[in-house]
Scaffold this motif. Structure first.
Motif, PDB file in Angstrom:
ATOM      1  N   UNK A  82      27.633 -16.789 -59.225  1.00 43.13           N
ATOM      2  CA  UNK A  82      27.735 -16.390 -57.826  1.00 43.13           C
ATOM      3  C   UNK A  82      29.137 -15.888 -57.492  1.00 43.13           C
ATOM      4  N   UNK A  83      30.150 -16.483 -58.122  1.00 44.70           N
ATOM      5  CA  UNK A  83      31.513 -15.999 -57.895  1.00 44.70           C
ATOM      6  C   UNK A  83      31.714 -14.665 -58.589  1.00 44.70           C
ATOM      7  N   UNK A  84      31.152 -14.542 -59.791  1.00 43.47           N
ATOM      8  CA  UNK A  84      31.337 -13.339 -60.587  1.00 43.47           C
ATOM      9  C   UNK A  84      30.776 -12.118 -59.847  1.00 43.47           C
ATOM     10  N   UNK A  85      29.597 -12.272 -59.207  1.00 41.77           N
ATOM     11  CA  UNK A  85      28.999 -11.129 -58.534  1.00 41.77           C
ATOM     12  C   UNK A  85      29.773 -10.763 -57.280  1.00 41.77           C
ATOM     13  N   UNK A  86      30.488 -11.721 -56.703  1.00 33.85           N
ATOM     14  CA  UNK A  86      31.301 -11.397 -55.535  1.00 33.85           C
ATOM     15  C   UNK A  86      32.630 -10.773 -55.929  1.00 33.85           C
ATOM     16  N   UNK A  87      32.943 -10.790 -57.233  1.00 33.63           N
ATOM     17  CA  UNK A  87      34.248 -10.315 -57.682  1.00 33.63           C
ATOM     18  C   UNK A  87      34.100  -9.153 -58.663  1.00 33.63           C
ATOM     19  N   UNK A  88      33.164  -8.238 -58.371  1.00 32.24           N
ATOM     20  CA  UNK A  88      32.880  -7.184 -59.346  1.00 32.24           C
ATOM     21  C   UNK A  88      34.037  -6.215 -59.496  1.00 32.24           C
ATOM     22  N   UNK A  89      34.961  -6.208 -58.534  1.00 33.45           N
ATOM     23  CA  UNK A  89      36.087  -5.291 -58.666  1.00 33.45           C
ATOM     24  C   UNK A  89      37.288  -5.954 -59.347  1.00 33.45           C
ATOM     25  N   UNK A  90      37.151  -7.243 -59.603  1.00 36.10           N
ATOM     26  CA  UNK A  90      38.181  -7.946 -60.353  1.00 36.10           C
ATOM     27  C   UNK A  90      37.775  -7.931 -61.818  1.00 36.10           C
ATOM     28  N   UNK A  91      38.192  -6.889 -62.553  1.00 33.93           N
ATOM     29  CA  UNK A  91      37.694  -6.692 -63.903  1.00 33.93           C
ATOM     30  C   UNK A  91      38.277  -7.670 -64.905  1.00 33.93           C
ATOM     31  N   UNK A  92      39.393  -8.297 -64.575  1.00 33.98           N
ATOM     32  CA  UNK A  92      39.886  -9.369 -65.418  1.00 33.98           C
ATOM     33  C   UNK A  92      40.567  -8.934 -66.695  1.00 33.98           C
ATOM     34  N   UNK A  93      40.501  -9.832 -67.671  1.00 34.92           N
ATOM     35  CA  UNK A  93      41.285  -9.659 -68.886  1.00 34.92           C
ATOM     36  C   UNK A  93      40.491  -8.965 -69.977  1.00 34.92           C
ATOM     37  N   UNK A  94      41.217  -8.265 -70.834  1.00 35.11           N
ATOM     38  CA  UNK A  94      40.597  -7.582 -71.957  1.00 35.11           C
ATOM     39  C   UNK A  94      40.120  -8.600 -72.985  1.00 35.11           C
ATOM     40  N   UNK A  95      38.848  -8.505 -73.372  1.00 35.02           N
ATOM     41  CA  UNK A  95      38.301  -9.431 -74.370  1.00 35.02           C
ATOM     42  C   UNK A  95      37.785  -8.709 -75.601  1.00 35.02           C
ATOM     43  N   UNK A  96      37.787  -7.374 -75.588  1.00 42.01           N
ATOM     44  CA  UNK A  96      37.321  -6.657 -76.771  1.00 42.01           C
ATOM     45  C   UNK A  96      37.473  -5.166 -76.634  1.00 42.01           C
ATOM     46  N   UNK A  97      37.577  -4.488 -77.774  1.00 41.02           N
ATOM     47  CA  UNK A  97      37.621  -3.028 -77.829  1.00 41.02           C
ATOM     48  C   UNK A  97      36.583  -2.582 -78.846  1.00 41.02           C
ATOM     49  N   UNK A  98      35.710  -1.683 -78.423  1.00 35.08           N
ATOM     50  CA  UNK A  98      34.596  -1.256 -79.258  1.00 35.08           C
ATOM     51  C   UNK A  98      34.757   0.212 -79.631  1.00 35.08           C
ATOM     52  N   UNK A  99      34.491   0.497 -80.913  1.00 32.22           N
ATOM     53  CA  UNK A  99      34.692   1.836 -81.443  1.00 32.22           C
ATOM     54  C   UNK A  99      33.396   2.370 -82.041  1.00 32.22           C
ATOM     55  N   UNK A 100      33.486   3.518 -82.676  1.00 27.86           N
ATOM     56  CA  UNK A 100      32.312   4.195 -83.225  1.00 27.86           C
ATOM     57  C   UNK A 100      31.469   3.253 -84.094  1.00 27.86           C
TER      58      UNK A 100
END
Length: 583
Positions: A82-100
């Motif tokens: 419920x908090x996460x959906x209210x904070x959709x513009x708070x993208x937070x911290x980088x947890x991964x980078x995805x490539x080809x």
């Protein structure tokens, strides 16, 4: 802009997309015809740099395969939906980078839970999208896809709790900015896997174009680039880590605003900062070392092979710690940080002062000579040691007025804090004060008062302080546990103790108390040691914590146990140095 997958590729056939699917672990084991059928039900999607592919907290009704470009996964600090959906513009911290060839979005499809992260195109990116119904149909038609998905999710769960999460199927991309000319060679020498180097100064576009293929074949790919380069922000978006070697205050001041503007929250640039320099305020930069010219250290940092050593409690059995040190030195390993409890704290301190194993052995034999041991462990009528004053003198002499700031490598001295009722690793202030707390063995010496806290020997709560070297930045950890669950009936080459000898060794009240303490710490010591990548547990014959006359036997036991684990250590880090030959 969305485009129909088959129509977009009709002029060039299906070869390029299926080649991307061949790289994806999710579709491993499928034939070329199978992949053609998978591609036929996927949709080609294009996203400009900065565009959001999907948001954390939203329903997950499709999964994606990266064709080309780069996707950042960002997660907010809020965990409740419920908090996460209210904070959709708070993208937070980088947890991964995805490539080809990498896949994302499968978890939400399988569990039905909202998406656990926001996916954003870091650069112009092309994706293949597979909807929920088509995904289910593919699983039914190709059971191998479900097996692959199970393996992927299991590995990600393991990596989430592992300090070696970078060591999966794909290598780690590291930017080396502003210096460290010899560090790339040192990284290759220290890494147990292959290391590739790309020259970003010659052409960053060319280097980034070659990055993905190299990441599939190498453990680490280092992209070198000048601090003053105009394309530095682009490089920061592509790599998994950035390490900057800064030799002037102007360099630090120049880098800070770039990191603030183009870095990602939660992933500061790791700075090797020249002595006497300071980082500008903010969280975008983090000091990890103080010598930009130390290429060997920087190489180990780039390759994630910095070695931390945790030395356990055990009194006279501490000579086994020396045996392990000898083996590490002879193999050619450099210790980057060290921690210790009780006798381990003393040995760790000598190591942190820059002494090698032979010098530590000489100092230890002098400090624990028979007459000194007899004096310091002599019991008073109250049951404690009347030699406490002598022990204080010895520890003050050992420290020689030095503080933690005077050590050559990071040092953590473990104590048990009776005031806070918790383990307390000490890393600041006078060394002698820390050692007095770390060696205040309950029942022998009184607690040591420091800053309003009553400190006793770390044996009581953290006899093998592996966690301390992990906190101090060790990438690879070795522990030495002196409280084994099993002991030998006799030392190798010797018979069992005779009855008369056993009577001489019959423990008194203090020995019995400490033996009970050892038994109480069996589980704790094992758990602390097991935190290490390479735990070492010597096998001891008959002997107690105060049998310093058995030094040679303890030392040999430590040497043998460490030698057995060197092949394991080599899988985490290769030695960089020639080693020390001892006799």
């Amino acid at each position: 802009m969305d485009r129909d997958f088959q129509r977009a590729n009709s002029f060039e056939g299906i070869a390029v997309p299926t080649a991307v699917l061949e790289q994806a672990e999710l579709f491993e084991g499928l034939s070329g015809q199978d992949l053609f059928e998978v591609a036929a039900v996927m949709r080609f999607r294009s996203f400009e740099a900065g565009a959001v592919v999907c948001r954390e907290g939203q329903p997950g009704d499709s999964m994606y395969v990266v064709v080309d470009g780069l996707v950042h996964l960002l997660r907010s600090l809020a965990h409740e939906p419920e908090i996460r959906t209210r904070s959709i513009f708070d993208e937070g911290r980088l947890v991964g980078k995805l490539r080809s060839g990498e896949v994302f979005g499968t978890g939400a499809l399988v569990t039905g839970e909202p998406r656990s992260a926001t996916a954003k195109a870091a650069v112009d990116t092309n994706l293949l999208e597979l909807g929920r119904d088509d995904f289910r149909a593919l699983i039914g038609r190709f059971p191998q896809v479900l097996e692959n998905l199970t393996a992927i999710l299991s590995r990600r769960l393991a990596e989430a709790t592992s300090r070696h999460a970078h060591g999966g199927r794909r290598g780690e991309a590291v930017a080396l900015v502003g210096g460290g000319a010899g560090a790339t060679d040192a990284a290759a020498a220290a890494s147990p896997g292959s290391v590739a180097v790309l020259d970003g100064d010659a052409s960053l576009a060319d280097a980034l174009g070659r990055l993905d293929p190299l990441l599939r074949d190498n453990r680490t790919v280092i992209v070198t680039y000048a601090l003053a380069g105009e394309e530095l922000p682009q490089l920061l978006r592509h790599v998994d880590r950035t390490v900057a070697a800064l030799e002037t205050q102007a360099d630090a001041d120049r880098l800070a605003p770039i990191a603030e503007r183009h870095g990602v929250m939660g992933q500061p640039i790791e700075v090797v900062l020249g002595p006497g320099l300071d980082l500008p305020p903010g969280d975008a930069l983090k000091t990890v070392h103080r010598d930009p010219d130390d290429d060997d250290w920087l190489g180990r940092h780039l390759a994630r092979t910095k070695l931390g050593l945790a030395l356990g409690a055990g009194g006279a059995k501490g000579y086994a710690l020396l045996g392990a040190l000898y083996v590490l030195e002879e193999a050619g390993y450099r210790i980057d940080c060290v921690s210790g409890s009780s006798i381990g704290a003393i040995v760790a301190t000598w190591k942190a002062f820059g002494m090698d194993a032979a010098e530590i052995e000489s100092a230890m034999r002098a400090m624990f000579a028979p007459e000194v041991v007899a004096e310091t462990l002599k019991l008073s009528m109250s049951g404690g040691s009347s030699g406490h004053k002598r022990m204080v003198e010895l520890l003050r002499e050992l420290a020689a007025g030095r503080s933690f700031a005077d050590t050559q490598i990071p040092l953590a001295i473990m104590t048990a804090d009776l005031t806070d009722r918790a383990p307390r690793p000490l890393r600041e202030g006078p060394i002698d004060e820390a050692l007095l707390g770390a060696t205040a063995l309950a029942g022998v010496f009184p607690p040591h008062e420091l800053d309003g806290h009553r400190l006793v020997d770390g044996l009581a709560l953290d006899p093998v302080p592996t966690g301390a070297v992990i906190e101090d930045g060790a990438d690879v950890t070795v522990s030495v546990n002196l409280i084994p669950r099993e002991t030998l009936e006799a030392w190798p080459g010797q018979g069992p103790p005779q009855a008369q000898e056993e009577r001489k060794r019959r423990p008194g009240m203090l020995d019995t108390l400490l033996e009970v303490m050892d038994l109480a710490q069996l589980d704790t010591s094992e758990k602390g040691a097991a935190l290490a990548d390479v735990p070492i547990t010597p096998r001891f014959g008959p002997g107690s914590w105060r049998d310093f006359e058995l030094a040679e036997l303890f030392l040999t036991a430590g040497r043998e146990a460490a030698s057995e684990r060197m092949p394991d250590l080599a899988t985490f880090a290769r030695p960089q140095f020639a080693g020390v030959t001892t006799t």
